[in-house]
Design a protein around this motif. Structure first.
Motif, PDB file in Angstrom:
ATOM      1  N   PRO A   1       0.649  -1.342   0.030  1.00  0.00           N
ATOM      2  CA  PRO A   1      -0.137  -0.005  -0.237  1.00  0.00           C
ATOM      3  C   PRO A   1       0.858   1.174   0.376  1.00  0.00           C
ATOM      4  O   PRO A   1       0.494   1.938  -0.335  1.00  0.00           O
ATOM      5  CB  PRO A   1      -0.751   0.483   0.990  1.00  0.00           C
ATOM      6  N   VAL A   2       2.113   1.510   1.094  1.00  0.00           N
ATOM      7  CA  VAL A   2       2.720   2.296   0.434  1.00  0.00           C
ATOM      8  C   VAL A   2       3.177   2.139  -0.674  1.00  0.00           C
ATOM      9  O   VAL A   2       3.369   3.444  -1.343  1.00  0.00           O
ATOM     10  CB  VAL A   2       3.797   1.821   1.468  1.00  0.00           C
TER      11      VAL A   2
ATOM     12  N   ALA B   1       2.541   1.186  -3.308  1.00  0.00           N
ATOM     13  CA  ALA B   1       1.094   2.342  -4.437  1.00  0.00           C
ATOM     14  C   ALA B   1       0.854   3.671  -4.260  1.00  0.00           C
ATOM     15  O   ALA B   1       1.165   4.461  -5.319  1.00  0.00           O
ATOM     16  CB  ALA B   1      -0.221   1.047  -4.085  1.00  0.00           C
ATOM     17  N   GLN B   2       1.017   3.386  -3.336  1.00  0.00           N
ATOM     18  CA  GLN B   2       0.173   4.852  -2.757  1.00  0.00           C
ATOM     19  C   GLN B   2       1.323   6.568  -3.330  1.00  0.00           C
ATOM     20  O   GLN B   2       1.229   7.191  -3.648  1.00  0.00           O
ATOM     21  CB  GLN B   2       0.151   5.607  -1.165  1.00  0.00           C
ATOM     22  N   ARG B   3       2.498   5.958  -2.906  1.00  0.00           N
ATOM     23  CA  ARG B   3       3.906   6.382  -3.972  1.00  0.00           C
ATOM     24  C   ARG B   3       3.723   6.970  -5.159  1.00  0.00           C
ATOM     25  O   ARG B   3       4.395   7.646  -5.770  1.00  0.00           O
ATOM     26  CB  ARG B   3       5.806   6.054  -3.331  1.00  0.00           C
TER      27      ARG B   3
ATOM     28  N   MET C   1       0.920   6.441  -6.837  1.00  0.00           N
ATOM     29  CA  MET C   1      -0.538   7.639  -7.812  1.00  0.00           C
ATOM     30  C   MET C   1      -0.058   8.430  -7.260  1.00  0.00           C
ATOM     31  O   MET C   1      -0.484   9.374  -8.086  1.00  0.00           O
ATOM     32  CB  MET C   1      -1.454   6.987  -6.662  1.00  0.00           C
ATOM     33  N   ALA C   2       0.921   8.515  -5.859  1.00  0.00           N
ATOM     34  CA  ALA C   2       1.382  10.442  -6.117  1.00  0.00           C
ATOM     35  C   ALA C   2       2.514  10.795  -6.801  1.00  0.00           C
ATOM     36  O   ALA C   2       2.220  12.067  -7.470  1.00  0.00           O
ATOM     37  CB  ALA C   2       1.665  10.720  -4.623  1.00  0.00           C
TER      38      ALA C   2
END
Length: 180
Positions: free
Chosen positions: A22-23, A25-27, A29-30
């Motif tokens: 998730p981390v 994926a979040q990076r 996406m950012a």
């Protein structure tokens, strides 16, 4: 024991991967969002720059058209006053008023245009302005003193003034990309 250690390492890797995904994926996406925002900002900046360029071109085209038109009007007013002089034997107050109005209209346009004319057009406009001023003074002198001859004024209108109007028009059209 090797199998047990390997199982623990595999399990730990799986747990770390599960926790980090998730981390990551979040990076990711950012980063995509940031790249998209930068692209949109660049697009808006390019659009603003294009609008400024188009606006400046339209303003320049308008000034060029106005300068050309008013120079021709002033020249024609001078030629008309000479023609009327031949008919009436004098430059009337009405004739002088038309010449003065045309001259002042051109002068006002020229005064405003000096701030946006490019360096290769400004000297042409300046010489035309001087030639129109000389023509105006010749007509004024004809009206008040009877000299110079109407033919001298006509020759000035057909010579230097016409030459300058044509030269300036050609340079302005070339600057606008209208002619080669």
């Amino acid at each position: 024991m090797d199998g047990a250690i390997a199982s623990v390492i595999v399990a730990a890797t799986g747990v770390v991967g599960t926790l980090l995904s998730p981390v990551l994926a979040q990076r990711s996406m950012a980063r995509v969002a940031r790249t998209t925002a930068e692209a949109e900002q660049l697009g808006r900046r390019e659009e603003r720059e294009e609008n400024v360029r188009i606006s400046a071109f339209q303003e320049k085209r308008q000034v060029y058209a106005e300068l050309n038109s008013l120079a021709r009007v002033a020249r024609n007013a001078m030629k008309d006053s000479v023609r009327y002089y031949h008919k009436k034997g004098e430059v009337t107050e009405g004739d002088m008023s038309l010449v003065t109005s045309a001259r002042l209209a051109y002068q006002e346009c020229y005064d405003n245009a000096q701030m946006i004319l490019p360096d290769h057009i400004l000297p042409l406009a300046s010489r035309l302005n001087g030639s129109l001023a000389k023509g105006f003074h010749l007509i004024k002198s004809l009206a008040t003193q009877g000299t110079p001859t109407p033919e001298e004024i006509r020759d000035h209108c057909e010579g230097p003034i016409l030459q300058m109007v044509t030269e300036m028009r050609t340079a302005m059209r070339k600057d606008l990309g209208v002619s080669s």
